[in-house]
Design a protein around this motif. Structure first.
Motif, short mmCIF file in Angstrom:
data_model
loop_
_atom_site.label_atom_id
_atom_site.label_comp_id
_atom_site.label_asym_id
_atom_site.label_seq_id
_atom_site.Cartn_x
_atom_site.Cartn_y
_atom_site.Cartn_z
N HIS B 70 80.83 -11.06 -5.24
CA HIS B 70 80.32 -12.13 -5.99
C HIS B 70 78.58 -11.73 -6.49
O HIS B 70 77.80 -10.75 -5.62
CB HIS B 70 80.11 -14.08 -5.45
CG HIS B 70 81.04 -14.60 -4.71
ND1 HIS B 70 81.96 -15.43 -5.33
CD2 HIS B 70 81.46 -14.35 -4.26
CE1 HIS B 70 82.74 -15.43 -5.75
NE2 HIS B 70 82.89 -15.40 -4.14
N TYR B 71 78.43 -12.12 -7.43
CA TYR B 71 76.84 -11.64 -8.15
C TYR B 71 76.24 -12.90 -8.17
O TYR B 71 76.28 -13.56 -8.04
CB TYR B 71 77.12 -10.95 -9.63
CG TYR B 71 76.16 -10.76 -10.00
CD1 TYR B 71 74.75 -11.07 -10.90
CD2 TYR B 71 75.51 -9.39 -9.70
CE1 TYR B 71 73.74 -10.64 -11.26
CE2 TYR B 71 74.90 -8.73 -10.92
CZ TYR B 71 73.42 -9.45 -11.39
OH TYR B 71 72.29 -8.98 -11.12
N PRO B 72 74.87 -12.54 -7.49
CA PRO B 72 73.97 -11.27 -7.10
C PRO B 72 74.08 -10.97 -5.27
O PRO B 72 73.33 -9.45 -5.60
CB PRO B 72 73.02 -11.41 -8.14
CG PRO B 72 73.30 -13.12 -6.89
CD PRO B 72 74.08 -13.87 -7.23
N HIS B 74 76.42 -9.19 -4.22
CA HIS B 74 76.95 -8.35 -4.69
C HIS B 74 75.54 -7.11 -4.35
O HIS B 74 76.06 -6.38 -3.21
CB HIS B 74 77.59 -7.76 -5.13
CG HIS B 74 77.79 -6.17 -5.76
ND1 HIS B 74 77.40 -5.72 -6.53
CD2 HIS B 74 78.67 -5.52 -4.35
CE1 HIS B 74 78.28 -4.35 -6.82
NE2 HIS B 74 79.12 -3.92 -5.51
N ILE B 75 74.42 -6.93 -5.32
CA ILE B 75 73.18 -6.17 -4.68
C ILE B 75 72.71 -6.79 -3.76
O ILE B 75 72.38 -5.25 -2.95
CB ILE B 75 72.32 -6.75 -6.55
CG1 ILE B 75 73.49 -6.90 -7.54
CG2 ILE B 75 71.41 -5.75 -6.62
CD1 ILE B 75 73.99 -5.55 -7.58
N ALA B 233 68.97 -10.10 -8.80
CA ALA B 233 70.06 -10.96 -9.61
C ALA B 233 69.31 -10.45 -10.68
O ALA B 233 69.66 -9.72 -11.15
CB ALA B 233 69.79 -12.18 -9.30
N THR B 234 67.58 -10.29 -10.97
CA THR B 234 66.80 -9.57 -11.82
C THR B 234 67.09 -7.47 -12.19
O THR B 234 66.62 -8.24 -13.20
CB THR B 234 65.31 -10.51 -12.12
OG1 THR B 234 65.27 -9.90 -10.69
CG2 THR B 234 65.71 -11.81 -11.95
#
Lengths: 504, 273
Positions: B70-72, B74-75, B233-234
């Motif tokens: 899933h995002y965010p 994942h990051i 996220a950003t």
């Protein structure tokens, strides 16, 4: 080497079993988050962004929904849950798009989106329910009460209430009351209890549901709301007492039982019970909940009720008790003002002045302290003492200006400014009053108070100052600042009339 | 403890590395490993692309759990996933680079391949892979002990990072010379590990310095990756960039460590042309 190659292929084959919708969901989540960030950025700008940017964002949300919707010819894979997650994302994106269009007052586009959602998500009851709820709210906002009732009834019919939970279940419980209120409005019969019969039946059934104490308590609270709305104070008091008992047994507590008790006592006050029974009620409340934030409010409510019945001595006793036992409560300024007003009514002016002084020195930043200046001026007006009255008004004027300088961004700043304008008007200083009205209107530009202030300024300029040209200038300013509003149009007409020789 | 002498010795070892650092062949194995790590990073970063998701999706699920798809999230999970993937790469591939770099540095320092006891290449490969796997296992075990912290606490995250770094330092110090013993003296696995421990103990401060300084090169990128988590996220590109930088610095650190450890090994074992 060959076996290693075979192993590698086997691993790749096994790995290649992933659902491709996994990637689509990821991209949809990413795009949705980025769109949300832009939404918050646009909402937070000091100057309202132009409609084109909002429409662009709404289109982006719609595009996200289109990309997220699983293909019609792709068989859903119920085990993975991806199908439902993609539909949730698409629904969320479409909802936000509809929200933006609603804010832009584009009801046609909003309806289109909701029609699309009703069709696309027919197989997902939760989303269909959310769509119905939004459509109901929009219909209500538009004034189409019948359509709103229809949507709300479908939700009540199809969903079990689940208070406190996210999603449609959490929104169901208040709807029967809302439906009853809308029916009463349609019938122009707010007091007719027959419109509330269905809601009462619904809530009575749930209020005795032992399987769900939280639901039972919330349903009881709504029954109390119905009784209060209809002015059935005895029933309201009874139901609120039951609510208090239910809340005490609830873990974790969803509402404060002290508030239920306070509301019950307030309901009994409306029953015009005897002074003794009122005092007994309040005494029991304060004894049972001595540290509760509402205990001093209950005492203040009792004092006001006693004062309204002409029992000034009793009211003063209660106020003294409040000021003695709850020195740090937020209602102390109101209690001091009430005490001063009662003492003034009793002809005990010196003591009243003492109370006013305590109020101004102890609680300068309060609404009560702001009001007391004009109260003092009113006292001298009633006494016929013009000199003292003008002195009091001059003191009031200085006090309000001083407040505005010291507290330019306080929650009471607007009221202080209103009081200043009133004081200047009472002092016949209409020119200064008009200046302050215009300054205040700039300060509250964009709010609902702005038009009224501008109208009052124009009217005062024309009638009190007899300065037609100034009135016209103010009206021109109004038409410029509020171009496509009723008040703007009215201003334009009034300018013509003034030029023709009439007053607004 | 006297740190000046060990610093001096370490400095001499690094000077030797600098002297031969212009030889491309010394860098090639480490760069190949770095390239594979970058490839893994790209696969993890872009797993969601239509052509890649069928293969990379399960990999992300394996390395980061369901939430990492899933995002965010994942990051946020990317640094941890890359760590786990690099552990696997270390066992599968990095031992080759370690062996090749050790031999190439030895050659660059003038050690002839005719000297010493050279066992067959296959034996060296298996033994070297076993030593690397042993090192990875020891690191994981020690990390689990040192990095134990309350789940979810901010301090715990940093304590975990510090624990993992300490574990890495300890294990690398102990096994700093194992590859050299194995490949340049033809020792068995047991003798190579024992020899490395003995040499490290006798030159503890020097070995610690030789291991810690390359690790310090990578440390800022590790810290940056943690600090950037709230901004995943950003600024996803920033997180990926920091990780790519970490991979590059890791290659540099590997070459520095292997080159200096081999130099010290040779000087202590008096293997010269």
């Amino acid at each position: 080497m060959r076996s290693a190659r075979h192993l590698a292929w086997a691993v790749l084959l096994l790995l290649g079993c992933a659902n491709p919708d996994l990637g689509r969901r990821y991209r949809a989540e990413r795009d949705l988050l980025n769109a949300d960030l832009r939404y918050h950025a646009l909402s937070g700008t000091p100057r309202r962004p132009d409609d084109a940017r909002w429409r662009g964002l709404a289109a982006e949300y719609a595009a996200i929904a289109a990309r997220s919707m699983p293909d019609a010819d792709t068989a859903p894979d119920p085990g993975s849950g991806l199908w439902e997650q993609l539909q949730q994302i698409a629904a969320r994106a479409l909802f936000t798009s509809a929200q933006i269009h609603a804010a832009l007052q584009d009801s046609v586009r909003v309806d289109q989106i909701f029609q699309q959602m009703a069709t696309a998500f027919a197989g997902l009851p939760e989303i269909a329910g959310e769509v119905s709820l939004s459509r109901g709210r929009i219909a209500e906002g538009r004034g189409d009460l019948r359509e709103a009732i229809e949507h709300y009834e479908s939700i009540v019919r199809d969903f079990r209430p689940n208070p406190g939970e996210p999603g449609i279940g959490g929104a169901v419980l208040p709807l029967p009351l809302r439906i009853a209120q809308l029916r009463a409005r349609l019938a122009l019969a707010a007091d007719d209890s027959s419109h509330y019969a269905a809601a009462r039946t619904y809530y009575r059934r749930l209020a005795t549901d032992m399987a769900s104490p939280r639901l039972a308590a919330e349903a009881t609270a709504l029954l109390a709301d119905i009784a209060s709305e209809l002015g059935h104070w005895a029933e309201a008091a009874r139901v609120l007492q039951r609510l208090e008992r239910q809340l005490k047994g609830l873990r974790p507590r969803t509402r404060d039982p002290g508030e239920a008790r306070f509301a019950a006592v307030e309901a009994r006050l409306h029953l015009h019970a005897s002074q003794d029974s009122m005092r007994a009620d309040i005494d029991r409340l304060v004894n049972d909940y001595p540290r509760h934030q509402l205990a001093p409010r209950a005492l203040l409510a009792l004092a006001n009720e006693l004062a309204a019945r002409g029992r000034s001595d009793g009211a003063l006793q209660v106020l003294d008790r409040l000021l003695q036992e709850y020195r740090t409560s937020s209602v102390v300024p109101d209690a001091l003002l009430a005490k001063a007003q009662l003492l003034e009514q009793e002809g005990r002016w010196k003591e009243a002045v003492g109370a006013y002084r305590t109020l101004r020195s102890g609680h300068p930043v309060s609404l009560a302290a702001l009001r007391c200046h004009l109260d003092i001026a009113d006292h001298y007006l009633r006494e016929g003492n013009d000199y003292a009255r003008m002195e009091a008004l001059e003191q009031a004027q200085r006090a309000y200006r001083d407040f505005l300088v010291r507290y330019p961004e306080n929650p009471y700043t607007y009221r202080a400014w209103e009081f200043l304008i009133r004081t200047l008007t009472l002092q016949q200083r209409h020119g200064e009053a008009v200046d302050e009205m215009l300054r205040l209107s700039e300060r509250v530009a964009g709010s609902s108070k702005e038009p009224q202030l501008l109208m009052d300024a124009a009217r005062t300029a024309a009638t009190q100052l007899g300065d037609t040209s100034r009135a016209i200038a103010i009206l021109q300013q109004t038409a410029q600042r509020l171009p496509q509003t009723r008040i703007g149009t009215w201003s334009t007409h009034e300018i013509d009339r003034l030029r023709g020789g009439s007053t607004p | 403890m006297d740190w000046f002498r060990p610093l001096g010795i370490a400095g001499l070892a690094w000077r030797s590395v600098a002297t031969v650092a212009d030889r491309r062949s010394l860098w090639t194995p480490a760069l190949i490993v770095a390239a594979s790590q970058l490839l893994v990073l790209l696969v993890l970063l872009f797993f969601h692309l239509p052509g890649l998701v069928r293969v990379a999706g399960p990999l992300v699920q394996l390395l980061g759990g369901e939430s990492a798809t899933h995002y965010p999230a994942h990051i946020e999970a990317l640094p941890g996933m890359l760590d786990r993937a690099c552990l696997a790469l270390e066992v599968l591939l990095a031992w080759v680079a370690l062996g090749a770099t050790t031999l190439r540095f030895a050659g660059a320092y003038g050690v002839s391949q005719d000297e010493g006891e050279w066992a067959g290449a296959r034996h060296d490969a298996v033994a070297l892979a076993a030593i690397v796997a042993l090192g990875v296992a020891a690191r994981l075990g020690l990390s689990a002990v040192l990095a134990a912290s309350p789940v979810g606490s901010k301090l715990g995250t940093w304590a975990g990072l510090a624990g993992r770094m300490c574990a890495g330092l300890l294990v690398q110090t102990a096994l700093a010379y194992a590859a050299a013993f194995l490949l340049l003296r033809g020792a068995s696995i047991r003798d190579a590990v024992a020899g490395s421990l003995r040499l490290a103990r006798r030159n503890l401060a020097t070995t610690l310095i030789l291991v810690a300084v390359p690790a310090a090169l990578v440390l800022p990128s590790l810290i940056a990756a943690q600090l950037l988590r709230p901004f995943a996220a950003t600024h996803p590109g920033l997180v990926a960039g920091v990780l790519a930088m970490r991979v590059g610095l890791g290659a540099l650190a590997t070459v520095l460590l292997v080159g200096s450890a081999t130099r010290l090994f040779l000087s202590k074992s008096r293997m010269r042309r």
